[in-house]
Design an enzyme around this catalytic site. Structure first.
Site, short mmCIF file in Angstrom:
data_model
loop_
_atom_site.label_atom_id
_atom_site.label_comp_id
_atom_site.label_asym_id
_atom_site.label_seq_id
_atom_site.Cartn_x
_atom_site.Cartn_y
_atom_site.Cartn_z
N LYS A 46 0.86 -1.19 0.00
CA LYS A 46 0.00 0.00 0.00
C LYS A 46 0.89 1.23 0.00
O LYS A 46 2.03 1.18 0.48
CB LYS A 46 -0.94 0.02 1.19
CG LYS A 46 -0.31 0.17 2.56
CD LYS A 46 0.12 1.54 3.01
CE LYS A 46 -0.87 2.63 2.79
NZ LYS A 46 -0.31 3.93 3.36
N THR A 93 6.48 5.80 1.56
CA THR A 93 5.55 5.53 2.67
C THR A 93 4.70 4.40 2.32
O THR A 93 3.71 4.55 1.62
CB THR A 93 4.55 6.63 2.91
OG1 THR A 93 5.26 7.74 3.28
CG2 THR A 93 3.60 6.25 4.02
N GLU A 151 -1.06 9.93 -5.11
CA GLU A 151 -2.15 10.88 -4.88
C GLU A 151 -2.19 12.01 -5.90
O GLU A 151 -1.27 12.81 -6.01
CB GLU A 151 -2.00 11.49 -3.49
CG GLU A 151 -2.36 10.53 -2.38
CD GLU A 151 -1.96 11.04 -1.01
OE1 GLU A 151 -1.24 12.05 -0.94
OE2 GLU A 151 -2.38 10.42 -0.03
N THR A 201 -8.45 16.15 8.23
CA THR A 201 -9.61 16.86 8.76
C THR A 201 -10.89 16.21 8.27
O THR A 201 -10.87 15.30 7.45
CB THR A 201 -9.60 18.33 8.32
OG1 THR A 201 -9.38 18.38 6.91
CG2 THR A 201 -8.52 19.07 9.04
#
Lengths: 387, 387
Positions: free
Chosen positions: B168, B179, B259, B387
């Site tokens: 992942k 990461t 991303e 958030t």
């Protein structure tokens, strides 16, 4: 309140057609003396634009009569032809002003990898020389802008002498130096070696601590010119203080106008073993895209601060990760490497300025590095610049 | 085609409620032997998550029975309590499986600085243990996803043995490692020290050469498990080749799913004095926000490549800036540090993949580092994550 504020200087800014927008793009700053003392610092990038290669040689003897600056083209990565263009520019300025080409510095900014339109530039130099005026500083400051939204100028008053300055820079801001051109003038009487020391010390703690996007330019130049026209022999410490304040003021204006930024972020590292260690840790945080995107989202994501701190090698900065504290806008969100106050207590939306404090608990040294958040507008401006 | 493809492994993935979305978030991979050989590499970040601290010790003897992985929380920067949570997780898995806690690795991924909800995690471990199956690999690969849009799995077939894997990772991708969490399995017979050497060599040239956003994580873990269930004693070189191919495949999937990316960018540096120098120069280019934003804008802005190349210190990579060539998608836009073919010949909009080649003309070594473009979506995803 700019390069023509100290006595002994004239300047001008004109539109020569280098920019397709028709905005001013050629600036000239002339030191009328009686002294023509100068010092300069340049980018530490190994890829150096033609004007940097030229000016580095021209300033070596500490004597500069004029600085010619153009926006609308960086004249970087343009090979021997580009260097010849810079040389010819200096010779043309020298001819017009009646000085030696070796006393003319050249600064260029804009797109890398394109030749300058020399006909337009020469005509622009002629127009600028004709427009030289003791109140021409603001026009010169406007002519060096690229993506800057406002001109940057500064003024520091001494006792019978003063320091003035102008700068451009809004992207590719990273140390060694930020991507920027800057001319600082003073009418204080100063020797060339003292001017050099003063300028190096000032840039080290100002422009070299601005790191907007981690990208180091090929054209960065900061010039200090002294006309000595005040007749006041200033203590080196007093001059250093004034020049540092002028540079700090301009550096802050660069950060405040950085491309697309919505937050100015000051990262202060305390408790470091050395100032260099503090700078290295602060710089690691200012280069974290993840943290900077979080700031754009008004998210006090201290885990991303700590993750960035942890990337600094131990030989660069000795500290124990389990002792590190992090505060954001005064709220200690991370204590001893773990959870501190609730992150909800931090309100990043309230102001443009964000203060991050990292305490390494490993010594007494500290340093602050300034950066910006990473925003949609940064991506937009930098994805469309050369097209 | 994943961790359960080689013989001797069972796996499972379940939803334990760690993610508010209700998506799967706990995975378990069990090595049923006969061998329980293992090796692992971890993040080089000095801020290391509790599961990294635990697993580094647990794998030291080269014996691992099971790996438990959770998304929905990184358990990083959570202090002694966080370490206790990891320890208890390993003990719970050991109890359920009837093995020693010291033979259980723990991997976590998600937000830094929050404790894990241990009740939910324990219940999830029980459910995963009950769901363990020889075809459970795909479910496990799904349960470790965070912002990944697709699960990443791989399979390499040997002669009577095989290598499978899952990973992942979609952001905070930078070397040392990206990461990421990754489990690679094999039924080849291999000794622990050979497994360790194979895994280190493989990660060095695969995961360590992915640099999506320059941000190094606190939780990165790559595990290699060998069951020996094939009974085939494989030459180290053959196993190394298969594991490297598996890791390279997973690394490419990470880049492809990074991303917000719209381009995958391979930066190849040739003509370097050493492989390390080639990697350093390639990495400098992959970390240039300016260049990566230009790629997003389909702008072959080679000046930004050269400006990034020039930031590498001479002691790290010796080269002459005036000799550097740059090609983008096969068009030599920069020749000998100056203008080459017209940049208009480069069409970046045509494909997702972008190939940048830098020739330093300073030796025979080369290396490739992979990255992505810097996009609006990257900023969006990373400004809204916690958030």
């Amino acid at each position: 309140m700019t390069v023509t504020a100290p006595r002994g200087f004239r300047a001008a800014g004109v539109a020569a057609g280098l920019k397709s927008s028709g905005a001013p793009d050629v600036a000239l700053v002339v030191n009328d003396g009686p002294l023509q003392v100068a010092a300069a610092v340049f980018t530490s990038n190994r890829v150096q634009a033609a004007p940097v290669l030229w000016s580095r040689q021209a300033v070596a003897d500490g004597v500069v009569h004029a600085v010619v600056l153009n926006s609308g083209g960086a004249n970087a990565c343009t090979g021997p032809e580009g260097f010849l263009d810079t040389h010819r520019t200096a010779e043309h300025v020298a001819e017009v002003l009646g000085c030696s080409a070796g006393d003319v510095l050249v600064c260029s900014t804009g797109l890398i990898g394109e030749r300058l339109p020399m006909d337009l530039l020469r005509t622009g130099v002629d127009a600028a020389a004709g427009a030289l005026a003791a109140d021409g500083g603001p026009a010169a400051a406007r002519a060096i802008m690229t993506t800057d939204s406002v001109p940057k100028t500064t003024y520091v008053e001494g006792d019978g002498w003063s320091v003035g300055g102008m700068a451009k820079g809004a992207g590719m801001l990273a140390p060694g130096l930020a991507t920027m051109l800057c001319v600082v003038t003073t009418d204080a009487v100063v020797a060339a070696d003292a001017a050099d020391a003063v300028l190096r010390d000032a840039t080290r703690v100002t422009f070299d601590r601005v790191d907007s996007d981690g990208c180091m330019s090929t054209n960065d130049t900061v010039v200090l010119l002294s006309s000595g026209a005040s007749g006041v022999e200033v203590e080196p410490a007093a001059l250093a203080d004034a020049v540092t304040r002028a540079c700090a003021d301009l550096a802050r204006q660069l950060v405040a106008d950085a491309e697309g930024a919505s937050h100015d972020v000051a990262v202060t590292v305390r408790g470091a073993g050395t100032e260099e260690a503090a700078v290295a840790v602060a710089r690691a945080v200012t280069r974290s895209n993840l943290f900077k995107a979080a700031v754009f989202g008004n998210d006090p994501n201290w885990g991303r601060v700590l993750a960035a701190v942890g990337t600094v090698p131990v030989e660069v900065a000795a500290f124990d990760a389990d002792r590190v504290d992090v505060s954001i806008n005064g709220v200690q969100v991370c204590r001893a490497g773990g959870v501190g106050e609730p992150r909800e207590l931090v309100d990043l939306a309230a102001a443009r300025e964000v203060h991050v404090e990292v305490d390494l608990h490993a010594g007494d040294a500290s340093a602050t590095v300034w950066t910006n958040d990473l925003t949609h507008d940064y991506v937009h401006e930098n994805s469309a610049y050369s097209t």
